[in-house]
Design a protein around this motif. Structure first.
Motif, PDB file in Angstrom:
ATOM      1  N   VAL A 276      34.470  29.428  13.229  1.00 19.37           N
ATOM      2  CA  VAL A 276      35.795  29.082  12.717  1.00 19.37           C
ATOM      3  C   VAL A 276      36.522  28.263  13.785  1.00 19.37           C
ATOM      4  N   PRO A 277      36.985  27.065  13.473  1.00 12.40           N
ATOM      5  CA  PRO A 277      37.724  26.268  14.464  1.00 12.40           C
ATOM      6  C   PRO A 277      38.989  26.990  14.913  1.00 12.40           C
ATOM      7  N   GLU A 278      39.316  26.851  16.193  1.00 12.33           N
ATOM      8  CA  GLU A 278      40.530  27.477  16.720  1.00 12.33           C
ATOM      9  C   GLU A 278      41.787  26.687  16.389  1.00 12.33           C
ATOM     10  N   THR A 279      41.637  25.531  15.774  1.00  8.83           N
ATOM     11  CA  THR A 279      42.778  24.685  15.457  1.00  8.83           C
ATOM     12  C   THR A 279      43.741  25.411  14.522  1.00  8.83           C
ATOM     13  N   PRO A 280      45.026  25.480  14.856  1.00  5.21           N
ATOM     14  CA  PRO A 280      45.995  26.159  13.982  1.00  5.21           C
ATOM     15  C   PRO A 280      46.109  25.486  12.621  1.00  5.21           C
TER      16      PRO A 280
ATOM     17  N   SER B 222      48.127  35.847  16.755  1.00 11.23           N
ATOM     18  CA  SER B 222      47.081  35.718  17.762  1.00 11.23           C
ATOM     19  C   SER B 222      45.904  36.598  17.367  1.00 11.23           C
ATOM     20  N   TYR B 223      44.753  35.969  17.123  1.00  9.50           N
ATOM     21  CA  TYR B 223      43.573  36.737  16.723  1.00  9.50           C
ATOM     22  C   TYR B 223      42.317  35.927  17.008  1.00  9.50           C
ATOM     23  N   SER B 224      41.149  36.482  16.663  1.00  8.16           N
ATOM     24  CA  SER B 224      39.896  35.877  17.117  1.00  8.16           C
ATOM     25  C   SER B 224      39.664  34.484  16.536  1.00  8.16           C
ATOM     26  N   TRP B 225      40.276  34.176  15.403  1.00  5.85           N
ATOM     27  CA  TRP B 225      40.105  32.846  14.827  1.00  5.85           C
ATOM     28  C   TRP B 225      40.990  31.804  15.476  1.00  5.85           C
TER      29      TRP B 225
ATOM     30  N   GLN C  65      48.468  30.840  16.123  1.00  2.00           N
ATOM     31  CA  GLN C  65      48.743  30.265  14.815  1.00  2.00           C
ATOM     32  C   GLN C  65      50.255  30.334  14.561  1.00  2.00           C
ATOM     33  N   PRO C  66      50.937  29.185  14.428  1.00  4.70           N
ATOM     34  CA  PRO C  66      52.399  29.209  14.256  1.00  4.70           C
ATOM     35  C   PRO C  66      52.826  29.926  12.975  1.00  4.70           C
ATOM     36  N   LEU C  67      53.948  30.630  13.078  1.00  5.63           N
ATOM     37  CA  LEU C  67      54.586  31.239  11.918  1.00  5.63           C
ATOM     38  C   LEU C  67      55.869  30.485  11.614  1.00  5.63           C
ATOM     39  N   ALA C  68      55.991  29.990  10.403  1.00  8.22           N
ATOM     40  CA  ALA C  68      57.208  29.264  10.013  1.00  8.22           C
ATOM     41  C   ALA C  68      58.380  30.213   9.838  1.00  8.22           C
TER      42      ALA C  68
ATOM     43  N   LEU D  69      51.085  27.560  25.179  1.00  5.76           N
ATOM     44  CA  LEU D  69      50.107  28.548  24.730  1.00  5.76           C
ATOM     45  C   LEU D  69      48.692  27.979  24.771  1.00  5.76           C
ATOM     46  N   GLU D  70      48.558  26.717  24.388  1.00  3.23           N
ATOM     47  CA  GLU D  70      47.244  26.068  24.434  1.00  3.23           C
ATOM     48  C   GLU D  70      46.739  25.965  25.866  1.00  3.23           C
TER      49      GLU D  70
END
Length: 273
Positions: A118-122, A234-237, A241-244, A261-262
């Protein structure tokens, strides 16, 4: 290699192809635990934390452990049968016997499952909602996932992307399968309370300290959310991942916060399996 519609799937139990009896045991006995990770070129971020999680949970649930050396060896063996980049899940369960009887004499099995990476890209920022729920033995990544799946289904039926759990005391705890991170412009806050101490959360915390950013763990309630500029899952994938939004609170999510963060995540070293 077993196949399913989404792509590749490879499974071994104790280093061999799973038997029908083993798969039946996994399917009907909902007692065990697991950890999930992204593997790139046979390397994993935080492999030692994943192995420690499995060891600690095995001792708590079974009064026995398969041993970290054995687990690592079984993961390495499974990876020899797949591509170098995969999603890996390692599960521990009792292969036989009455698990309601507490005894260290238990036939522990280790199941290694490999699937597509799974790509780490958000993704596009998620809108999430709060749902009253407290996972049983929340500090464990256990196999009893019905409650969290029901919460995710409830959130999506209302038009949200996912759910955040709120305990009976009003504390915001964790996402369905992720940890919640909050940024106020100076410090990253992780909510305090009964929740899973995620490996990605731990690694990101180490990375933030490495680049000189403060973190803290403290109780968070709904009224606190307006004080934060950014929120992320924040998780293994995906480490961030931003939350709106969370319920009726929206987050500005300044790009500088996610660049930070990156950078912190990029500083986390890889470990060869």
């Amino acid at each position: 290699m077993l196949a399913y519609s989404a792509g590749m799937l490879y499974v071994e139990i104790n280093g061999a192809a799973p038997s029908i009896a083993d798969l039946h045991r996994v399917a009907v006995v909902n007692y065990g635990h697991f950890t999930s990770m992204q593997v790139r070129e046979n390397r994993v971020r935080g492999l030692d934390l994943h192995l420690r999680r499995l060891d600690d949970a095995s001792k708590e649930l079974f009064t026995a452990t398969p041993g970290t050396d054995r687990v690592r060896s079984l993961l390495r063996q499974a990876l020899d049968h797949g591509p170098g980049d995969v999603s890996a899940r390692i599960s521990v369960f009792a292969r036989s016997g009455d698990i309601s009887v507490p005894t260290p004499d238990v036939d522990l099995a280790v199941m290694v499952s490999l699937s597509d990476p799974v790509p780490e890209t958000p993704q596009t920022p998620w809108s999430v909602c709060s749902i009253p729920y407290l996972r049983e033995s929340a500090h464990l990544k256990h196999a009893a996932t019905m409650g969290l799946i029901r919460a995710r289904r409830a959130a999506r039926s209302q038009g949200f992307d996912d759910a955040v759990f709120i305990g009976p005391d009003g504390l915001i705890l964790e996402g369905s399968i992720w940890n919640l991170g909050l940024w106020d412009g100076e410090t990253v806050t992780w909510p305090q309370g009964p929740k899973l101490p995620g490996v990605t959360e731990q690694l990101l915390t180490m990375g933030l300290h490495r680049i000189g950013v403060r973190t803290r763990t403290r109780p968070v309630v709904a009224q606190d959310l307006a004080h934060y500029q950014a929120a992320f899952a924040s998780y293994s994938w995906c480490p961030a991942q931003p939350l709106a939004s969370l319920d009726d609170v929206s987050f500005a999510n300044p790009p500088a916060a996610f660049t930070m963060l990156e950078k912190a995540w990029d500083s986390v070293p890889w470990e060869t399996v």
